[in-house]
Design a protein around this motif. Sequence first.
Motif, PDB file in Angstrom:
ATOM      1  N   LEU A 108       0.853  -1.189   0.000  1.00 31.95           N
ATOM      2  CA  LEU A 108       0.000   0.000   0.000  1.00 31.95           C
ATOM      3  C   LEU A 108       0.888   1.236   0.000  1.00 31.95           C
ATOM      4  O   LEU A 108       1.675   1.436   0.922  1.00 31.95           O
ATOM      5  CB  LEU A 108      -0.895   0.035   1.239  1.00 31.95           C
ATOM      6  N   ARG A 109       0.751   2.044  -1.034  1.00 33.17           N
ATOM      7  CA  ARG A 109       1.559   3.260  -1.119  1.00 33.17           C
ATOM      8  C   ARG A 109       0.666   4.486  -1.298  1.00 33.17           C
ATOM      9  O   ARG A 109       0.253   4.805  -2.407  1.00 33.17           O
ATOM     10  CB  ARG A 109       2.548   3.159  -2.285  1.00 33.17           C
ATOM     11  N   PRO A 110       0.355   5.146  -0.208  1.00 32.54           N
ATOM     12  CA  PRO A 110      -0.459   6.354  -0.326  1.00 32.54           C
ATOM     13  C   PRO A 110       0.370   7.491  -0.919  1.00 32.54           C
ATOM     14  O   PRO A 110       1.535   7.654  -0.562  1.00 32.54           O
ATOM     15  CB  PRO A 110      -0.845   6.689   1.122  1.00 32.54           C
ATOM     16  N   GLY A 250       3.011  -1.266 -10.746  1.00 23.50           N
ATOM     17  CA  GLY A 250       2.835  -0.577  -9.466  1.00 23.50           C
ATOM     18  C   GLY A 250       4.115   0.078  -8.987  1.00 23.50           C
ATOM     19  O   GLY A 250       4.094   1.147  -8.365  1.00 23.50           O
ATOM     20  N   ASP A 251       5.240  -0.565  -9.271  1.00 23.59           N
ATOM     21  CA  ASP A 251       6.537   0.015  -8.915  1.00 23.59           C
ATOM     22  C   ASP A 251       6.687   1.372  -9.586  1.00 23.59           C
ATOM     23  O   ASP A 251       7.024   2.373  -8.949  1.00 23.59           O
ATOM     24  CB  ASP A 251       7.657  -0.940  -9.371  1.00 23.59           C
ATOM     25  N   ILE A 252       6.405   1.412 -10.874  1.00 21.42           N
ATOM     26  CA  ILE A 252       6.626   2.631 -11.652  1.00 21.42           C
ATOM     27  C   ILE A 252       5.588   3.703 -11.298  1.00 21.42           C
ATOM     28  O   ILE A 252       5.930   4.851 -11.008  1.00 21.42           O
ATOM     29  CB  ILE A 252       6.591   2.296 -13.158  1.00 21.42           C
ATOM     30  N   SER A 254       3.758   4.026  -8.660  1.00 23.59           N
ATOM     31  CA  SER A 254       3.798   4.537  -7.284  1.00 23.59           C
ATOM     32  C   SER A 254       4.896   5.580  -7.126  1.00 23.59           C
ATOM     33  O   SER A 254       4.742   6.542  -6.374  1.00 23.59           O
ATOM     34  CB  SER A 254       3.957   3.405  -6.262  1.00 23.59           C
ATOM     35  N   ASP A 255       6.003   5.432  -7.852  1.00 21.97           N
ATOM     36  CA  ASP A 255       7.033   6.482  -7.817  1.00 21.97           C
ATOM     37  C   ASP A 255       6.508   7.755  -8.465  1.00 21.97           C
ATOM     38  O   ASP A 255       6.745   8.862  -7.979  1.00 21.97           O
ATOM     39  CB  ASP A 255       8.294   6.041  -8.575  1.00 21.97           C
ATOM     40  N   GLU A 256       5.804   7.589  -9.568  1.00 18.06           N
ATOM     41  CA  GLU A 256       5.272   8.767 -10.259  1.00 18.06           C
ATOM     42  C   GLU A 256       4.274   9.504  -9.354  1.00 18.06           C
ATOM     43  O   GLU A 256       4.360  10.722  -9.174  1.00 18.06           O
ATOM     44  CB  GLU A 256       4.590   8.359 -11.573  1.00 18.06           C
TER      45      GLU A 256
HETATM   46 MG    MG Z   1      10.320   1.395  -6.820  1.00 10.66          MG
END
Ligand code: MG
Length: 363
Positions: A108-110, A250-252, A254-256
């Motif tokens: 979970l990345r808010p 999701g990795d990409i 979530s950074d954006e």
């Molecule tokens: Mg990452």
Amino acid sequence: MAKTFKIAVLPGDGIGPEVMAEATRVLDVIGKNYNVIFQGKFANVGGAGIDNEGKALPQTTIDICKDSDAILFGSVGGPKWETLPPDEQPERGALLPLRKIFGLYANLRPAIIFPSLTGASSLKEEVISGGFNVLVVRELTGGIYFSQPKGIEGEGRDRIGIDTMKYTVPEIERIAHVAFHAAMKRDKKVCSIDKANVLSTSVLWREVVSTISKKYPEVELSHMYVDNAAMQLVKWPKQFDVILAENMFGDILSDEAAMLTGSLGMLPSASLAEGTFGMYEPSGGSAPDIAGQGIANPIAQILSAGMMLKFSFGMTDASEEIDTAVATVLDQGYRTRDIYQNKPGEKLVNTKEIGDAIIAALS
Ligand code: MG
Ligand code: IPM
């Protein structure tokens, strides 16, 4: 008798130990206020693991984590270890095995833009006015990160690099439930990300997510190709509530999403296993350039501890109290260097001072 929760405390490298010190101070106060005992056990991870025990994820650390109710993770990595083979480096050598060993499938990345910090975003004021609040739910133990076969085969110019992207129905189902469940407590919208015009895993992903959505009739489900999602995030982030994505997308994204808030040092994250076990860590990195100076922003680490209280220990009130205390301190104008904009009313403070302010706002 007071309830006891065991926490594996893994400060790691760079600013990790400094910001972790503030998070554990906050936990001490919460423990007293709520009459619970937090039993923290410190362990090496990342570069600290390599230097002290020869491995980014030493067995002693794994054992301490196994004996705990949750992992509070700092950050790992730095120039000192960048020349090691990729698999042995702090980030890959510690994070990926931790995710796999503990089955931390739900990340979970808010990405929240704090109203007092809108000036820090790279987006135009009119796009973000009033702030935005997106939750990226990323599948974390499958997909192209872990599927077999994987590796480099052959010799010289005949070598081929192989990665496999695979998803099973149960893997998609369980992460979809996490996203819909989260949406029920928010604005009731899930945007599922895929590349169904190209990838078979995405065709299956879209079908399974649609099926699961029928169990959540109140939640509005949409589907979006990942390339379009990357565009839409910078164009109009407010259209999103929960973004559901497989591991690499999701990795990409979530950074954006995090960067759009302009406050990377402020964002926590949770990686959850089935049951209540989880690992909690700031979204930002180890920031070796400012390590050891006592000026890093501890807010992401403190909010990560707050997520731990909520998801692993069921202490929702305490978690909300931490969120509120952080918002209060920002409203009072306290700023570490990374979020200082030299505006009237702002007070430039160091790591410990903002920790003190948050603790004061708690009690
Ligand atoms: Mg990452
Ligand atoms: C993250 C990181 C990791 C990932 C790396 C360091 C292996 O980028 O947590 O997002 O790709 O998952």
